[in-house]
Design a protein around this motif. Structure first.
Motif, PDB file in Angstrom:
ATOM      1  N   ASP A  34       0.813  -1.219   0.000  1.00 50.99           N
ATOM      2  CA  ASP A  34       0.000   0.000   0.000  1.00 50.99           C
ATOM      3  C   ASP A  34       0.848   1.271   0.000  1.00 50.99           C
ATOM      4  O   ASP A  34       0.315   2.376   0.070  1.00 50.99           O
ATOM      5  CB  ASP A  34      -0.970   0.004   1.177  1.00 50.99           C
ATOM      6  CG  ASP A  34      -0.276   0.072   2.527  1.00 50.99           C
ATOM      7  OD1 ASP A  34       0.973   0.102   2.576  1.00 50.99           O
ATOM      8  OD2 ASP A  34      -1.003   0.089   3.539  1.00 50.99           O
ATOM      9  N   ARG A  35       2.164   1.108  -0.074  1.00 50.62           N
ATOM     10  CA  ARG A  35       3.124   2.208  -0.171  1.00 50.62           C
ATOM     11  C   ARG A  35       3.116   3.137   1.048  1.00 50.62           C
ATOM     12  O   ARG A  35       3.517   4.279   0.979  1.00 50.62           O
ATOM     13  CB  ARG A  35       2.904   3.014  -1.455  1.00 50.62           C
ATOM     14  CG  ARG A  35       2.936   2.138  -2.708  1.00 50.62           C
ATOM     15  CD  ARG A  35       2.720   2.897  -3.982  1.00 50.62           C
ATOM     16  NE  ARG A  35       3.863   3.689  -4.364  1.00 50.62           N
ATOM     17  CZ  ARG A  35       4.931   3.253  -5.012  1.00 50.62           C
ATOM     18  NH1 ARG A  35       5.013   1.990  -5.337  1.00 50.62           N
ATOM     19  NH2 ARG A  35       5.907   4.053  -5.334  1.00 50.62           N
ATOM     20  N   SER A  36       2.677   2.612   2.190  1.00 47.11           N
ATOM     21  CA  SER A  36       2.605   3.440   3.402  1.00 47.11           C
ATOM     22  C   SER A  36       3.741   3.168   4.379  1.00 47.11           C
ATOM     23  O   SER A  36       3.874   3.881   5.376  1.00 47.11           O
ATOM     24  CB  SER A  36       1.269   3.222   4.111  1.00 47.11           C
ATOM     25  OG  SER A  36       1.218   1.903   4.623  1.00 47.11           O
ATOM     26  N   GLU A  37       4.544   2.113   4.099  1.00 46.16           N
ATOM     27  CA  GLU A  37       5.623   1.747   5.015  1.00 46.16           C
ATOM     28  C   GLU A  37       6.815   1.202   4.245  1.00 46.16           C
ATOM     29  O   GLU A  37       6.677   0.680   3.141  1.00 46.16           O
ATOM     30  CB  GLU A  37       5.167   0.648   5.987  1.00 46.16           C
ATOM     31  CG  GLU A  37       4.084   1.062   6.933  1.00 46.16           C
ATOM     32  CD  GLU A  37       3.665  -0.079   7.831  1.00 46.16           C
ATOM     33  OE1 GLU A  37       3.579   0.161   9.054  1.00 46.16           O
ATOM     34  OE2 GLU A  37       3.429  -1.199   7.340  1.00 46.16           O
ATOM     35  N   PRO A  48       7.029   3.902   9.010  1.00 44.67           N
ATOM     36  CA  PRO A  48       5.949   4.593   8.290  1.00 44.67           C
ATOM     37  C   PRO A  48       6.481   5.633   7.306  1.00 44.67           C
ATOM     38  O   PRO A  48       7.579   6.166   7.468  1.00 44.67           O
ATOM     39  CB  PRO A  48       5.167   5.278   9.424  1.00 44.67           C
ATOM     40  CG  PRO A  48       6.173   5.492  10.497  1.00 44.67           C
ATOM     41  CD  PRO A  48       7.119   4.321  10.405  1.00 44.67           C
ATOM     42  N   VAL A  50       5.099   9.156   6.003  1.00 44.04           N
ATOM     43  CA  VAL A  50       4.083  10.167   6.296  1.00 44.04           C
ATOM     44  C   VAL A  50       4.266  11.343   5.342  1.00 44.04           C
ATOM     45  O   VAL A  50       5.332  11.965   5.327  1.00 44.04           O
ATOM     46  CB  VAL A  50       4.190  10.641   7.766  1.00 44.04           C
ATOM     47  CG1 VAL A  50       3.160  11.711   8.059  1.00 44.04           C
ATOM     48  CG2 VAL A  50       4.042   9.463   8.715  1.00 44.04           C
TER      49      VAL A  50
END
Length: 74
Positions: A34-37, A48, A50
Motif C-alpha cells: 500500500d506504499r505506506s511503510e 511509516p 508520512v
C-alpha cells in the motif's frame, strides 16, 4: 468508491527509496504493497511513510510479526 487524488508532494521518489537502508541493520528496505511503510525484513520492523517522508526512527517503527513478514516477502 474512488480514492482521493494523491498530492504529488507526498509521493516518495523511487530513486530515493533505493538509497535508504534500515537504521538498525543497514540492510535494504522494501516498500509495502500500500506504499505506506518501508519494511526491514532483517530487523522485522516497518517504518511509516508520512506525507512522502520515510520516518526511519526506531521510535516510529512497528514490529512486524513473522506471518505478516512472510506475506510481504512474496
Amino acid at each position: 468508491m474512488a480514492e482521493p487524488p494523491v498530492d504529488p508532494r507526498h509521493v516518495v521518489d523511487p530513486q530515493t527509496l533505493e538509497m535508504l537502508v534500515c537504521p538498525l541493520t543497514k540492510t535494504r528496505l522494501t516498500l509495502s504493497a500500500d506504499r505506506s511503510e518501508l519494511i526491514s525484513v532483517a530487523a522485522r520492523l516497518a517504518f511509516p511513510i508520512v506525507k512522502g517522508v520515510p520516518l526511519l526512527s526506531l521510535d516510529e517503527a512497528r514490529n512486524v510479526d513473522p506471518e505478516e513478514l512472510q506475506r510481504l516477502s512474496r
